[in-house]
Design a protein around this motif. Structure first.
Motif, mmCIF file in Angstrom:
data_model
loop_
_atom_site.group_PDB
_atom_site.id
_atom_site.type_symbol
_atom_site.label_atom_id
_atom_site.label_comp_id
_atom_site.label_asym_id
_atom_site.label_seq_id
_atom_site.Cartn_x
_atom_site.Cartn_y
_atom_site.Cartn_z
ATOM 1 N N LYS A 1 10.746 -9.014 -5.940
ATOM 2 C CA LYS A 1 9.401 -8.670 -5.468
ATOM 3 C C LYS A 1 9.351 -8.512 -3.944
ATOM 4 O O LYS A 1 10.347 -8.724 -3.248
ATOM 5 C CB LYS A 1 8.415 -9.750 -5.901
ATOM 6 C CG LYS A 1 8.429 -10.052 -7.395
ATOM 7 C CD LYS A 1 8.061 -8.829 -8.221
ATOM 8 C CE LYS A 1 8.029 -9.174 -9.708
ATOM 9 N NZ LYS A 1 7.707 -7.994 -10.548
ATOM 10 N N ILE A 2 8.161 -8.177 -3.472
ATOM 11 C CA ILE A 2 7.953 -7.990 -2.034
ATOM 12 C C ILE A 2 8.277 -9.259 -1.259
ATOM 13 O O ILE A 2 8.879 -9.214 -0.174
ATOM 14 C CB ILE A 2 6.506 -7.535 -1.751
ATOM 15 C CG1 ILE A 2 6.306 -6.084 -2.210
ATOM 16 C CG2 ILE A 2 6.174 -7.656 -0.260
ATOM 17 C CD1 ILE A 2 4.892 -5.573 -2.066
ATOM 18 N N TYR B 1 12.451 -0.445 2.108
ATOM 19 C CA TYR B 1 12.844 -1.833 2.329
ATOM 20 C C TYR B 1 13.625 -2.377 1.132
ATOM 21 O O TYR B 1 14.640 -3.070 1.283
ATOM 22 C CB TYR B 1 11.600 -2.698 2.562
ATOM 23 C CG TYR B 1 11.115 -2.738 3.988
ATOM 24 C CD1 TYR B 1 10.925 -1.552 4.715
ATOM 25 C CD2 TYR B 1 10.817 -3.947 4.611
ATOM 26 C CE1 TYR B 1 10.466 -1.592 6.019
ATOM 27 C CE2 TYR B 1 10.352 -3.991 5.920
ATOM 28 C CZ TYR B 1 10.184 -2.809 6.609
ATOM 29 O OH TYR B 1 9.721 -2.835 7.907
ATOM 30 N N GLN B 2 13.117 -2.080 -0.041
ATOM 31 C CA GLN B 2 13.743 -2.605 -1.254
ATOM 32 C C GLN B 2 15.164 -2.076 -1.422
ATOM 33 O O GLN B 2 16.093 -2.831 -1.712
ATOM 34 C CB GLN B 2 12.910 -2.230 -2.479
ATOM 35 C CG GLN B 2 13.535 -2.710 -3.790
ATOM 36 C CD GLN B 2 12.659 -2.394 -4.974
ATOM 37 O OE1 GLN B 2 11.573 -2.970 -5.117
ATOM 38 N NE2 GLN B 2 13.102 -1.481 -5.826
ATOM 39 N N LEU C 1 0.803 -1.227 0.000
ATOM 40 C CA LEU C 1 0.000 0.000 0.000
ATOM 41 C C LEU C 1 0.837 1.279 0.000
ATOM 42 O O LEU C 1 0.418 2.302 -0.570
ATOM 43 C CB LEU C 1 -0.931 0.001 1.215
ATOM 44 C CG LEU C 1 -2.027 -1.075 1.224
ATOM 45 C CD1 LEU C 1 -2.814 -1.009 2.523
ATOM 46 C CD2 LEU C 1 -2.970 -0.905 0.023
ATOM 47 N N TYR C 2 2.012 1.225 0.636
ATOM 48 C CA TYR C 2 2.802 2.450 0.810
ATOM 49 C C TYR C 2 4.089 2.354 -0.002
ATOM 50 O O TYR C 2 5.003 1.581 0.323
ATOM 51 C CB TYR C 2 3.118 2.688 2.281
ATOM 52 C CG TYR C 2 1.887 2.833 3.143
ATOM 53 C CD1 TYR C 2 1.138 4.004 3.126
ATOM 54 C CD2 TYR C 2 1.465 1.773 3.955
ATOM 55 C CE1 TYR C 2 0.007 4.127 3.912
ATOM 56 C CE2 TYR C 2 0.331 1.886 4.740
ATOM 57 C CZ TYR C 2 -0.398 3.070 4.710
ATOM 58 O OH TYR C 2 -1.537 3.193 5.476
ATOM 59 N N LYS C 3 4.167 3.141 -1.064
ATOM 60 C CA LYS C 3 5.333 3.087 -1.959
ATOM 61 C C LYS C 3 6.616 3.505 -1.250
ATOM 62 O O LYS C 3 7.684 2.959 -1.528
ATOM 63 C CB LYS C 3 5.088 3.993 -3.167
ATOM 64 C CG LYS C 3 4.064 3.451 -4.138
ATOM 65 C CD LYS C 3 3.985 4.329 -5.387
ATOM 66 C CE LYS C 3 3.007 3.725 -6.398
ATOM 67 N NZ LYS C 3 2.906 4.556 -7.624
ATOM 68 N N SER C 4 6.520 4.481 -0.346
ATOM 69 C CA SER C 4 7.720 4.949 0.346
ATOM 70 C C SER C 4 8.315 3.841 1.221
ATOM 71 O O SER C 4 9.534 3.660 1.276
ATOM 72 C CB SER C 4 7.406 6.175 1.201
ATOM 73 O OG SER C 4 6.417 5.863 2.186
#
Length: 422
Positions: free
Chosen positions: A162-163, A103-104, A95-98
């Motif tokens: 990916k996540i 994390y990425q 939900l939160y791009k920031s």
């Protein structure tokens, strides 16, 4: 040990410093500043460094981003499971791009760094290393492997990271943090890089590993490593007391520092600035060259000399093998006192046959001592040629003594007699 006059941490460390980060540099300085406890420990250290030297080709162009290294270390050191793996974190990343980007970026930075470092480690043959240290290299390799850097680096390159992969890496970090594996890695890896740095320095400087003998020093073509064009000398000690004579500017202090550097480096398992050598393990090394009044303690120059000598003698009396250098011993008192107590000191040092003492002096009268005439005390001097009353210093070490009075020659050459006459 009293080795501040050798300037190990300020000057000598630079000969071995090819480190890429502050942690490795701290570890290198600890290696250079920490005495080893036995002959066996010295040989073990030598063999570790020899293992790196044999494998230096593996580390050709060894490099990485210092910023990446510092930021990855900070991320791991400050990592907290409750912060990075809270309830519902997968949904939050969606939900939160920031948050997703934060994390990425941290995980990608870690994987790319570890992938680069692991490529060196996994290609490092361990056969040349001592068994004990081989296990540390295997530990480093397993640490990097556990992050699966090849797999995740491939995903990153193919834009398939990916996540779920981010959370896998975060989970690996959480597990290692709990088992204290990250703390362990941050202890052994800086030491690994310190050894590598020292090996590169040894190779670059063309230093050699001495034999760790039982008694006496043998040095073939040794020199002071900080001089641009050093004069090389050779020495084989035949007594446990060596008197070095010669005029001012003849290079006595530099020569004594070179001997002290060789002896100290040998005793911490490092290679030395010499073609070859044999140096014993000494439980105590003291070098007194740049001696000044100890104003903080309230000691005069002469009293400081007495205190330093007393400390060394007490160590030698407790059956310890001591190595000590005293440059211009007792120069802090008048010539009559200096001559008398230097004779007493040199004679007394003969009693400690397991120790080795170097004493330099301007007192030419010392060469008449029976102990020097009978070679119980070895006497050396640094050669000086006179051409048209102009001294030329060769800095070559020779057995015996020299009676050249440079002070008088220079005094007369500058016509001081004329200037001082009425």
């Amino acid at each position: 040990m009293n080795i501040k006059d050798l300037n190990i941490n300020n000057d000598i460390v630079n000969l071995f410093d090819y480190t890429l980060n502050d942690d490795a540099k701290i570890s290198l300085k600890k290696l250079l500043a920490t005495p080893l406890s036995s002959k066996e420990a010295i040989i073990e250290r030598q063999n570790i460094l020899k293992g790196f030297l044999v494998n230096l080709k593996v580390f050709h162009n060894y490099s990485y981003s210092k910023i990446d290294f510092r930021e990855v270390n900070y991320f791991l050191e400050t990592f907290d499971k409750d912060t990075y793996l809270p309830k519902g974190i997968k949904l939050k990343l969606r939900l939160y791009k920031s948050k997703h980007y934060e994390y990425q970026s941290k995980c990608v930075q870690l994987i790319m760094l570890y992938h680069r470092l692991h490529n060196y480690i996994k290609n490092l043959p361990t056969a040349a290393f001592p068994k004990k240290y081989k296990s540390e290299i295997i530990c480093i390799d397993e640490y990097f492997s556990s992050f699966r850097p090849d797999y995740y680096q491939g995903l990153i390159r193919e834009n398939k990271f990916k996540i779920k992969h981010i959370l896998e890496i975060i989970s690996i970090i959480a597990s290692k943090k709990k088992k204290l594996k990250i703390q362990e890695f941050h202890t052994i890896f800086p030491l690994f890089e310190a050894y590598l740095s020292a090996a590169i320095g040894i190779y670059t400087q063309h230093f050699s590993f001495p034999n760790i003998g039982d008694k006496g020093i043998e040095l073939d073509n040794f020199y002071h490593p900080l001089l641009k064009a050093p004069v090389r000398n050779s020495l084989v000690t035949e007594s446990n007391v060596i008197l070095l004579t010669g005029p001012n500017m003849s290079g006595k202090s530099t020569l004594l520092k070179a001997i002290g550097i060789c002896t100290y480096l040998a005793n911490i398992g490092f290679a030395i600035p010499a073609n070859k050598g044999s140096i014993p393990f000494y439980s105590n090394i003291d070098v007194f060259i740049n001696l000044n009044d100890d104003l903080q303690s309230g000691y005069s120059h002469f009293m400081t000399e007495i205190i330093n000598l007393k400390k060394v003698v007490i160590e030698a009396r407790t059956s310890k093998k001591c190595f000590a250098i005293f440059d211009e011993l007792f120069r802090g008192t008048n010539i009559d006192d200096a001559l008398e107590i230097t004779r007493t000191t040199l004679k007394g040092m003969l009693n400690f046959t397991d120790s080795l003492f170097f004493v330099s002096s301007h007192l030419h009268q010392l060469i008449t001592m029976d102990e020097i005439q009978s070679d119980k005390i070895s006497c050396y001097y640094l050669d000086c040629d006179l051409q048209d009353d102009t001294p030329t210093f060769t800095y070559q070490l020779k057995q015996g003594s020299s009676d050249i009075k440079i002070g008088r020659i220079l005094f007369e050459k500058e016509k001081m007699n004329e200037y001082l006459s009425m």
